[in-house]
Motif scaffolding. Structure first.
Motif, PDB file in Angstrom:
ATOM      1  N   PHE A 206       1.392  -1.235  -0.233  1.00 21.53           N
ATOM      2  CA  PHE A 206       0.272   0.005   0.030  1.00 21.53           C
ATOM      3  C   PHE A 206       0.820   1.477   0.247  1.00 21.53           C
ATOM      4  O   PHE A 206       1.535   1.102   1.043  1.00 21.53           O
ATOM      5  N   LEU A 211      -2.683   4.661   2.144  1.00 20.21           N
ATOM      6  CA  LEU A 211      -2.530   4.701   3.683  1.00 20.21           C
ATOM      7  C   LEU A 211      -3.363   6.066   4.061  1.00 20.21           C
ATOM      8  O   LEU A 211      -3.955   5.829   5.298  1.00 20.21           O
ATOM      9  N   SER A 214      -8.745   9.156   3.352  1.00 19.69           N
ATOM     10  CA  SER A 214     -10.022   8.504   4.321  1.00 19.69           C
ATOM     11  C   SER A 214     -11.287   7.660   3.174  1.00 19.69           C
ATOM     12  O   SER A 214     -12.457   8.032   3.448  1.00 19.69           O
TER      13      SER A 214
ATOM     14  N   MET B 186       2.502   7.534   8.508  1.00 19.77           N
ATOM     15  CA  MET B 186       1.542   7.871   9.378  1.00 19.77           C
ATOM     16  C   MET B 186       0.116   7.489   8.595  1.00 19.77           C
ATOM     17  O   MET B 186      -0.105   7.415   7.283  1.00 19.77           O
ATOM     18  N   THR B 187      -0.834   6.852   8.650  1.00 22.39           N
ATOM     19  CA  THR B 187      -2.145   6.031   7.962  1.00 22.39           C
ATOM     20  C   THR B 187      -3.581   7.145   8.723  1.00 22.39           C
ATOM     21  O   THR B 187      -3.381   8.149   9.417  1.00 22.39           O
ATOM     22  N   HIS B 188      -4.533   7.001   7.814  1.00 23.45           N
ATOM     23  CA  HIS B 188      -5.578   7.794   7.844  1.00 23.45           C
ATOM     24  C   HIS B 188      -5.562   8.076   9.459  1.00 23.45           C
ATOM     25  O   HIS B 188      -6.353   8.802  10.082  1.00 23.45           O
ATOM     26  N   TYR B 224       4.153  -2.475   3.484  1.00 27.11           N
ATOM     27  CA  TYR B 224       2.246  -1.632   4.444  1.00 27.11           C
ATOM     28  C   TYR B 224       1.435  -2.428   4.125  1.00 27.11           C
ATOM     29  O   TYR B 224       0.288  -1.906   3.587  1.00 27.11           O
ATOM     30  N   CYS B 225       1.752  -4.172   3.596  1.00 26.04           N
ATOM     31  CA  CYS B 225       0.834  -5.081   3.226  1.00 26.04           C
ATOM     32  C   CYS B 225       0.402  -5.442   3.882  1.00 26.04           C
ATOM     33  O   CYS B 225      -0.885  -5.377   4.057  1.00 26.04           O
ATOM     34  N   GLN B 344     -16.613   8.112   6.591  1.00 27.30           N
ATOM     35  CA  GLN B 344     -14.964   8.282   5.991  1.00 27.30           C
ATOM     36  C   GLN B 344     -14.296   6.904   6.534  1.00 27.30           C
ATOM     37  O   GLN B 344     -15.245   5.440   6.992  1.00 27.30           O
ATOM     38  N   PHE B 345     -13.903   6.280   5.823  1.00 26.80           N
ATOM     39  CA  PHE B 345     -12.923   4.964   5.832  1.00 26.80           C
ATOM     40  C   PHE B 345     -12.204   4.936   6.898  1.00 26.80           C
ATOM     41  O   PHE B 345     -11.168   5.998   6.319  1.00 26.80           O
ATOM     42  N   ASN B 347      -9.962   1.652   7.086  1.00 24.38           N
ATOM     43  CA  ASN B 347      -9.037   0.859   5.915  1.00 24.38           C
ATOM     44  C   ASN B 347      -8.102  -0.117   6.896  1.00 24.38           C
ATOM     45  O   ASN B 347      -6.452   0.791   6.444  1.00 24.38           O
ATOM     46  N   TYR B 349      -6.765  -2.132   7.979  1.00 21.06           N
ATOM     47  CA  TYR B 349      -5.719  -3.488   7.008  1.00 21.06           C
ATOM     48  C   TYR B 349      -4.670  -3.743   6.420  1.00 21.06           C
ATOM     49  O   TYR B 349      -3.480  -4.086   5.742  1.00 21.06           O
ATOM     50  N   MET B 350      -3.939  -2.105   6.140  1.00 23.33           N
ATOM     51  CA  MET B 350      -3.326  -1.233   5.609  1.00 23.33           C
ATOM     52  C   MET B 350      -2.359  -1.103   6.526  1.00 23.33           C
ATOM     53  O   MET B 350      -2.456  -0.609   7.814  1.00 23.33           O
ATOM     54  N   GLY B 351      -0.941  -1.338   6.742  1.00 24.60           N
ATOM     55  CA  GLY B 351       0.155  -0.875   7.356  1.00 24.60           C
ATOM     56  C   GLY B 351       0.468  -1.502   8.333  1.00 24.60           C
ATOM     57  O   GLY B 351      -0.404  -2.681   8.645  1.00 24.60           O
ATOM     58  N   GLY B 390      -7.307  -8.292   9.753  1.00 20.30           N
ATOM     59  CA  GLY B 390      -8.399  -8.827   8.320  1.00 20.30           C
ATOM     60  C   GLY B 390      -9.420  -9.128   8.991  1.00 20.30           C
ATOM     61  O   GLY B 390     -10.052  -9.310  10.397  1.00 20.30           O
ATOM     62  N   PRO B 391     -10.411 -10.061   8.070  1.00 19.16           N
ATOM     63  CA  PRO B 391     -12.155  -9.810   8.160  1.00 19.16           C
ATOM     64  C   PRO B 391     -11.879 -10.857   9.276  1.00 19.16           C
ATOM     65  O   PRO B 391     -12.753 -10.657   9.751  1.00 19.16           O
ATOM     66  N   TYR B 419     -16.850  -2.809   8.381  1.00 17.30           N
ATOM     67  CA  TYR B 419     -15.119  -3.221   8.314  1.00 17.30           C
ATOM     68  C   TYR B 419     -14.454  -2.125   7.656  1.00 17.30           C
ATOM     69  O   TYR B 419     -13.071  -2.597   8.367  1.00 17.30           O
ATOM     70  N   ALA B 420     -14.742  -1.575   7.052  1.00 17.18           N
ATOM     71  CA  ALA B 420     -12.992  -0.362   6.579  1.00 17.18           C
ATOM     72  C   ALA B 420     -13.624   1.077   7.198  1.00 17.18           C
ATOM     73  O   ALA B 420     -13.626   2.345   7.008  1.00 17.18           O
TER      74      ALA B 420
END
Lengths: 234, 572
Positions: A206, A211, A214, B186-188, B224-225, B344-345, B347, B349-351, B390-391, B419-420
């Protein structure tokens, strides 16, 4: 079932059995090393034209399963469908072939659960006959939900081992696994489980933009282990 | 039956054992490492397979063949635990961990003194075994530097030699310089957490991780898989022992690793450890004679091995003249909230998954406890619902909000919608040590080798802990709301069984009557027998344990090479 399907099925059963032997830890070093070449070779053989590990449509309940008989398969399919029911645009347990996942798991990695399922399903049948004079599969959806609710709360009578709550919890967990495990395990058909929740699967990377976004992730297709050809032997 | 002779034998080649192996072998000592599991390599981790690694716990102990049992008190019957979150191969837990890398706070090493100074001795629960460590942060600081630089840690400093730096952890103990690698991207969800906590007046910072944010020492940066915690890293960006210290140990030519080896006894004469005995992968019984024996497996097995090794001379197990072997089991209960977003999302599952951005405002003694009725605190982070994101992890670990069932159409719609679009705000809560929380040998349940399973007698739900957890439950919900969530609810706190990072069982101290080992992990009773790992912690802190385990391992290696080698015997 065509010869090809049978061959594929045998392959999957063997693969599944290998997965849960699960005692990598106990393997002598020599044996662990001997597995390495096989692991390296597997991606090629997987990507060569290995079809998806799902029985053709219409086969469900028609026998030929790895572990379940027809009746057990029908009951487990009906049960898991109430745990995760399908609706238009919302794939459920039967759409993704959860029962196929559980059947393959019981044929190998979860073989310790066979007696749990046999006895649990017998107890379920006895409970439904006692309460409704019908098998679970013949109940209406509302009645099935009553039964599952009674298992979840522990109020269903006649369950010794497995206890009602244990049976519910295990079927729920195995349904979740069949919904969301990689399709190579026999459920999550066509990634429908992942599509339901918006999980893009086995992505390689990713980006910072991914990352920090939003919004929903749409940059690449959903990836499974088979599509990436990257699966190592357990 | 084979008998080998060596200078040093190490039982368990994980977070601590891998460092000791590399450092001692580099000094010229001949080292044999015994490892219960296999030795895997980066190429073995190509499968991004949540079922196999998260759910079925490959790389962690098989609970059927290697059971650990638990009972809440000594009158209850023990039951097998169904999940074990420690490593089961060379590299130990560093293979599957999330790489969270903390230096303990200065007051984490002196809980008794610092609490007494600020609140009076009466603030410490009477029945607890709270004690200062026999070393200070300053003693360990150079070895924390070694961990961060040798292995490769990524983070943002918040306190360089007393200079507070905005954006890092301003509550951290002083460090000599920046981390060797900058913090991960940084992620969201990190941004939401940082903005929300800043609004509340707190001090968010990126959690330091033993995961490379950029190429370092011939290893690549993180992709960041997201297949991170509970997984081995498929590119070798996670700074596990497998890709750091084991290759170093190999290069010395002085290190031999024996895998599939189940050590069942430390051999002793009346004064010294003479070696170890183990079952080989083929079931054979083997012995190794060694001048130095170092016990570094997971805490349950450290205690078990000392108890299993009892002799006529040591009828209560080795190193147990204090009677404290197996006592003082601690872990970190969790208090958490879930928060979902309609606009908003996230996500998640990233990173790298858990404990992303953090605040330390309510950790350790970083806040005034006057009038609260408890001491110590918790580290609070934005996280996913399970060890992975993961789910399967979410669907098996995220409690739906009150009013939403855990199955059926409403549950399906809940998962599908959120979930996301959720976060967990988690607090990892410090627990005090108590001597009636123990590890011993289960009289009824045995492992695949016929050895008694480690049995935990433990329930964290004591008055001080319950108040601390309730306080944190309010904080995590407050943060969820400040993040702008559409809905926030609190998760359950479990049945009292051990939470995060179980520690203790062979506590360290300043004298032989109230501890099992000294600060070097050297047992008071047998000067050539060492125990290194979080089993030696007198108090646990609220932090993840690995970095401190590794700093202690570097310190012990240093003492062995520079002191003990010249003059074998008690180091203190």
């Amino acid at each position: 079932m065509s010869t090809h399907d049978k061959g594929r099925r045998a392959f999957l059963i063997n693969t599944a059995a290998g997965v849960g032997a699960a005692t990598t830890a106990l393997l002598p070093e020599t044996q662990a090393q001997a597995q390495a070449p096989a692991a390296a070779a597997q991606p090629q053989s997987m990507s060569m034209a290995m079809p998806m590990p799902h029985a053709p449509a219409g086969l469900q309940g028609a026998g030929q399963r790895a572990f379940f008989n027809e009746e057990n398969a029908a009951t487990v399919a009906a049960f898991s469908e109430r745990i995760m029911p399908g609706a238009p645009g919302k794939p459920g347990a039967n759409d993704v072939d959860v029962v196929n996942y559980i059947d393959l798991a019981l044929s190998g990695p979860y073989k310790d659960f066979r007696e749990f399922y046999r006895t649990g399903l017998n107890q379920l049948e006895a409970y439904c006959q006692g309460a409704y004079k019908k098998s679970f599969t013949d109940l209406t959806d509302a009645q099935k939900d009553e039964v599952i609710g009674a298992l979840e709360s522990g109020k269903a009578t006649g369950f010794e081992w497995p206890r009602a709550q244990q049976f519910f919890a295990t079927l729920r967990t195995h349904t979740i696994e069949g919904m969301f495990a990689d399709p190579v395990y026999g459920g999550n058909k066509d990634f429908a489980g992942w599509r339901l929740v918006g999980f893009p699967g086995a992505q390689e990377t990713f980006t910072p933009a991914d990352l920090q976004s939003s919004g929903p992730y749409t940059r690449t297709q959903i990836m499974g282990m088979q599509s990436t050809g990257r699966r190592t032997a357990p | 039956m084979s008998a080998l002779k060596t200078d040093v034998v190490i039982v368990g080649v994980g977070a601590a054992g891998g460092i000791l192996a590399a450092e001692l072998a580099a000094s010229g000592l001949k080292v044999i490492g015994l490892e219960r599991g296999p030795r895997l390599k980066t190429a073995d981790f190509m499968s991004h397979d949540e079922l196999r690694y998260f759910q079925r716990q490959d790389t962690r102990p098989d609970t059927k063949t290697q059971p650990v049992t638990w009972r809440p008190n000594k009158d209850a019957r023990s039951v097998r635990m169904d999940g074990l979150n420690y490593g089961n191969q060379a590299g130990g837990g560093t293979v599957h961990y999330g790489g969270i890398s903390w230096r303990f706070h200065e007051d984490d090493f002196r809980v008794r003194s610092s609490t007494t100074e600020r609140y009076g001795a009466a603030a410490i629960p009477q029945d607890s075994a709270v004690a200062d460590w026999p070393l200070s942060y300053a003693d360990l600081a150079p070895f924390y530097d070694r961990v961060e630089n040798d292995l490769g840690v990524s983070g943002k400093a918040g306190n360089i030699m007393g200079r507070k730096i905005d954006g890092g952890n301003v509550f951290e103990a002083p460090r000599s310089g920046e981390f060797p690698n900058p913090a991960l991207v940084m992620t969201h969800s990190d941004t939401l957490f940082a903005d929300g906590t800043r609004k509340l007046g707190y001090h968010p910072f990126p959690t330091a991780r033993a995961i490379l944010s950029q190429p370092y020492k011939d290893r690549p940066g993180c992709t960041y898989c997201g297949f991170c915690q509970t997984f081995g890293c498929h590119v070798g960006a996670k700074s596990s022992i497998l890709v750091t210290k084991l290759p170093e140990a190999d290069k010395t030519g002085n290190f031999k690793l024996i895998t599939g080896a189940m050590v069942y006894r430390v051999d002793t004469d009346d004064k010294r450890a003479t070696g170890v005995s183990y079952y080989g992968a083929d079931g054979s019984e083997n012995s190794i004679e060694a001048d130095i024996v170092i016990v570094t497996p997971y805490i349950y097995d450290a205690t078990r091995l000392l108890l299993l090794s009892k002799t006529d001379k040591f009828p209560n197990g080795l190193a147990n003249s204090s009677g404290l072997v197996g006592k003082g089991l601690m872990a970190q209960p969790g208090a958490r909230a879930f928060a979902v977003f309609d606009d908003q999302f996230t996500n998640l599952y990233m990173g790298p998954s858990n404990q992303k951005h953090t605040i330390d405002d309510f950790n350790a003694d970083n806040f005034d406890h006057a009038g609260l009725g408890f001491i110590r605190g918790a580290q609070i982070s934005v996280s996913c619902a399970a060890l992975d994101a993961g789910p399967i992890g979410v669907a098996t670990n995220m409690t739906p909000p009150p009013g939403t069932p855990s199955w059926g159409a409403a549950y399906r719609d809940f998962l599908s919608q959120y979930y996301a679009r959720y976060v967990a705000v988690t607090s990892q809560v410090e627990q005090l040590p108590y001597h009636d929380q123990t590890i011993d040998l289960d009289p009824n349940i045995r492992d695949a080798w016929g050895l008694p399973a480690p049995r935990l007698t433990y329930d964290w739900r004591r008055p001080d802990e319950l108040k601390r957890v309730a306080f944190m439950q309010n904080k995590v919900q407050e943060i969820g709301r400040a993040m702008g969530a559409s809905k926030v609810w609190v998760g359950g706190t479990g049945n009292g069984s051990p939470g995060g990072h179980p520690s203790g069982g062979t506590r360290m101290g300043n004298n032989p009557t109230d501890s099992v080992v000294n600060k070097y992990g050297q047992t008071w009773d047998l000067p050539n027998l060492f125990v290194v790992g979080s089993s030696t912690y007198p108090t646990i802190s609220s932090y993840n344990t690995t970095t401190t385990i590794q700093a202690l391992a570097f310190m012990t290696a240093d003492a062995l090479v520079n002191k003990y080698k010249k003059s074998p015997g008690q180091l203190l």
